[in-house]
Design a protein around this motif. Structure first.
Motif, PDB file in Angstrom:
ATOM      1  N   LEU A 132       0.838  -1.192   0.000  1.00 52.98           N
ATOM      2  CA  LEU A 132       0.000   0.000   0.000  1.00 52.98           C
ATOM      3  C   LEU A 132       0.876   1.245   0.000  1.00 52.98           C
ATOM      4  O   LEU A 132       1.806   1.350   0.812  1.00 52.98           O
ATOM      5  CB  LEU A 132      -0.840  -0.042   1.284  1.00 52.98           C
ATOM      6  CG  LEU A 132      -2.054   0.836   1.477  1.00 52.98           C
ATOM      7  CD1 LEU A 132      -3.014   0.721   0.319  1.00 52.98           C
ATOM      8  CD2 LEU A 132      -2.747   0.435   2.775  1.00 52.98           C
ATOM      9  N   TYR A 181      -6.112   0.408  11.629  1.00 54.88           N
ATOM     10  CA  TYR A 181      -6.291   1.753  11.085  1.00 54.88           C
ATOM     11  C   TYR A 181      -5.113   2.633  11.481  1.00 54.88           C
ATOM     12  O   TYR A 181      -4.637   2.568  12.614  1.00 54.88           O
ATOM     13  CB  TYR A 181      -7.556   2.402  11.658  1.00 54.88           C
ATOM     14  CG  TYR A 181      -8.839   1.675  11.387  1.00 54.88           C
ATOM     15  CD1 TYR A 181      -9.305   0.711  12.270  1.00 54.88           C
ATOM     16  CD2 TYR A 181      -9.608   1.974  10.264  1.00 54.88           C
ATOM     17  CE1 TYR A 181     -10.494   0.044  12.029  1.00 54.88           C
ATOM     18  CE2 TYR A 181     -10.800   1.319  10.018  1.00 54.88           C
ATOM     19  CZ  TYR A 181     -11.241   0.353  10.910  1.00 54.88           C
ATOM     20  OH  TYR A 181     -12.418  -0.298  10.672  1.00 54.88           O
ATOM     21  N   SER A 202      -1.259   9.436   8.407  1.00 55.59           N
ATOM     22  CA  SER A 202      -0.002   8.689   8.212  1.00 55.59           C
ATOM     23  C   SER A 202       1.214   9.606   8.184  1.00 55.59           C
ATOM     24  O   SER A 202       1.198  10.684   7.585  1.00 55.59           O
ATOM     25  CB  SER A 202      -0.071   7.907   6.896  1.00 55.59           C
ATOM     26  OG  SER A 202      -1.179   7.044   6.892  1.00 55.59           O
ATOM     27  N   LEU A 217       3.484  -1.218   4.016  1.00 52.87           N
ATOM     28  CA  LEU A 217       2.963   0.155   3.909  1.00 52.87           C
ATOM     29  C   LEU A 217       4.092   1.131   3.640  1.00 52.87           C
ATOM     30  O   LEU A 217       5.088   1.148   4.361  1.00 52.87           O
ATOM     31  CB  LEU A 217       2.255   0.528   5.215  1.00 52.87           C
ATOM     32  CG  LEU A 217       1.717   1.948   5.318  1.00 52.87           C
ATOM     33  CD1 LEU A 217       0.604   2.184   4.316  1.00 52.87           C
ATOM     34  CD2 LEU A 217       1.224   2.233   6.735  1.00 52.87           C
ATOM     35  N   VAL A 223       0.634   5.295   0.485  1.00 53.14           N
ATOM     36  CA  VAL A 223      -0.284   6.298   1.033  1.00 53.14           C
ATOM     37  C   VAL A 223       0.444   7.632   1.133  1.00 53.14           C
ATOM     38  O   VAL A 223       1.623   7.673   1.485  1.00 53.14           O
ATOM     39  CB  VAL A 223      -0.768   5.846   2.432  1.00 53.14           C
ATOM     40  CG1 VAL A 223      -1.594   6.924   3.105  1.00 53.14           C
ATOM     41  CG2 VAL A 223      -1.584   4.565   2.316  1.00 53.14           C
ATOM     42  N   ASP A 249      -2.641  11.255   5.003  1.00 48.79           N
ATOM     43  CA  ASP A 249      -3.864  10.487   4.752  1.00 48.79           C
ATOM     44  C   ASP A 249      -4.029   9.396   5.794  1.00 48.79           C
ATOM     45  O   ASP A 249      -3.060   8.959   6.429  1.00 48.79           O
ATOM     46  CB  ASP A 249      -3.819   9.855   3.353  1.00 48.79           C
ATOM     47  CG  ASP A 249      -4.017  10.882   2.259  1.00 48.79           C
ATOM     48  OD1 ASP A 249      -3.836  10.518   1.079  1.00 48.79           O
ATOM     49  OD2 ASP A 249      -4.342  12.057   2.581  1.00 48.79           O
ATOM     50  N   SER A 250      -5.249   8.936   5.946  1.00 50.67           N
ATOM     51  CA  SER A 250      -5.523   7.793   6.827  1.00 50.67           C
ATOM     52  C   SER A 250      -5.673   6.544   5.978  1.00 50.67           C
ATOM     53  O   SER A 250      -6.006   6.620   4.789  1.00 50.67           O
ATOM     54  CB  SER A 250      -6.795   8.057   7.633  1.00 50.67           C
ATOM     55  OG  SER A 250      -6.600   9.167   8.488  1.00 50.67           O
ATOM     56  N   THR A 251      -5.412   5.417   6.573  1.00 53.76           N
ATOM     57  CA  THR A 251      -5.470   4.168   5.824  1.00 53.76           C
ATOM     58  C   THR A 251      -5.891   3.021   6.725  1.00 53.76           C
ATOM     59  O   THR A 251      -5.898   3.156   7.960  1.00 53.76           O
ATOM     60  CB  THR A 251      -4.104   3.860   5.174  1.00 53.76           C
ATOM     61  OG1 THR A 251      -4.236   2.722   4.318  1.00 53.76           O
ATOM     62  CG2 THR A 251      -3.034   3.556   6.227  1.00 53.76           C
ATOM     63  N   ASN A 252      -6.231   1.908   6.127  1.00 56.60           N
ATOM     64  CA  ASN A 252      -6.554   0.724   6.921  1.00 56.60           C
ATOM     65  C   ASN A 252      -6.295  -0.517   6.097  1.00 56.60           C
ATOM     66  O   ASN A 252      -6.266  -0.470   4.870  1.00 56.60           O
ATOM     67  CB  ASN A 252      -8.007   0.754   7.401  1.00 56.60           C
ATOM     68  CG  ASN A 252      -9.001   0.655   6.261  1.00 56.60           C
ATOM     69  OD1 ASN A 252      -9.310  -0.438   5.803  1.00 56.60           O
ATOM     70  ND2 ASN A 252      -9.490   1.784   5.786  1.00 56.60           N
ATOM     71  N   PHE A 253      -6.052  -1.621   6.769  1.00 57.69           N
ATOM     72  CA  PHE A 253      -5.886  -2.899   6.098  1.00 57.69           C
ATOM     73  C   PHE A 253      -6.463  -4.021   6.944  1.00 57.69           C
ATOM     74  O   PHE A 253      -6.828  -3.833   8.099  1.00 57.69           O
ATOM     75  CB  PHE A 253      -4.431  -3.170   5.698  1.00 57.69           C
ATOM     76  CG  PHE A 253      -3.392  -2.457   6.498  1.00 57.69           C
ATOM     77  CD1 PHE A 253      -2.807  -3.051   7.595  1.00 57.69           C
ATOM     78  CD2 PHE A 253      -2.973  -1.175   6.146  1.00 57.69           C
ATOM     79  CE1 PHE A 253      -1.836  -2.405   8.320  1.00 57.69           C
ATOM     80  CE2 PHE A 253      -1.995  -0.518   6.866  1.00 57.69           C
ATOM     81  CZ  PHE A 253      -1.438  -1.124   7.960  1.00 57.69           C
TER      82      PHE A 253
END
Lengths: 112, 113
Positions: free
Chosen positions: A11, A76, A80, A108, A13, A17-21
């Motif tokens: 991923l 989450y 980032s 990530l 990013v 930004d925010s992200t999740n997996f």
């Protein structure tokens, strides 16, 4: 053989930004779900150990949720930062003689 | 508190040889686990020792063995090395309960030529 799947595999990013997996694991014989962060040239470091359905854990900008009935956990990361770049591993414990079964991780990369 | 210490850091061996890796856990930790990391397979569980007894064992051939001493230090032995044994071997310790988080060492990078 237990199947622990993580997605996505990698991923990219943007910083801020925010992200999740996701981590998927067997929904039967659940004992615990672990999350680890593994930075390059370092050792894996524990983030969370979750044991109860509906568990939510938080550590700074990182949080995790657990659904044992359907066999998944989300990690989450909010806002980032470059230092969040790492491989995030989840590991399932059925409490038996198999030890921890790790997923292959989500790699990530935070781009400035 | 000192972390988990693994020695040696790097090791080069040839096929057919045997190798012994060492792991010193965090003081007070009685459980030591061993994992193999390869690019294609990810982290795979080898075995776990608790109070000098093997508590759990992964799906590896009998060439992989281990032991734990009374001071909780652990050794892992691989006999008759194969090219496919080339990997990063990680040791992890925890106080003792199965639901506790693992503390990992830096690993031993083994290359089999």
């Amino acid at each position: 053989i237990l199947n622990v799947e993580q997605s996505p595999q990698s991923l990219h990013v943007q910083e801020g930004d925010s992200t999740n997996f996701t981590c998927s694991f067997p929904s039967s014989n659940f004992y615990a779900l672990h999350w680890y962060r593994w930075e390059t040239a370092k050792s894996p470091e524990a983030l969370f150990v979750m044991t109860l359905n509906g568990d939510e854990k938080k550590k700074g900008r990182i949080s995790a949720t657990l659904n044992t009935k359907e066999g998944y956990s989300y990690l989450y990361i909010k806002g980032s930062q470059p230092e969040d770049s790492a491989t995030y591993l989840c590991a399932f414990s059925g409490g038996g003689a198999d030890g921890l079964t790790f997923g292959k991780g989500t790699h990530l990369i935070i781009q400035p | 508190k000192a972390g988990v210490t693994q020695t040696p850091r790097y090791l080069i061996k040839t096929r057919g040889q045997q190798v012994t890796l060492s792991c010193s856990p965090i003081s007070g930790h009685r459980s030591v686990s061993w994992y193999q990391q390869t690019p294609g397979q990810g982290l795979q569980f080898l075995f776990e020792y608790f109070s000098e007894t093997q508590r759990n064992k992964g799906n590896f051939p009998g060439r992989f063995s281990g032991r734990q001493f009374s001071n909780s230090r652990s050794e892992m032995n691989v006999s008759t090395l194969e090219l496919g044994d080339s990997a990063l071997y990680l040791c992890a310790s925890r106080p003792g309960q199965v639901n506790e988080k693992l503390f990992f060492g830096s690993g031993t990078q083994l290359s089999v030529l």
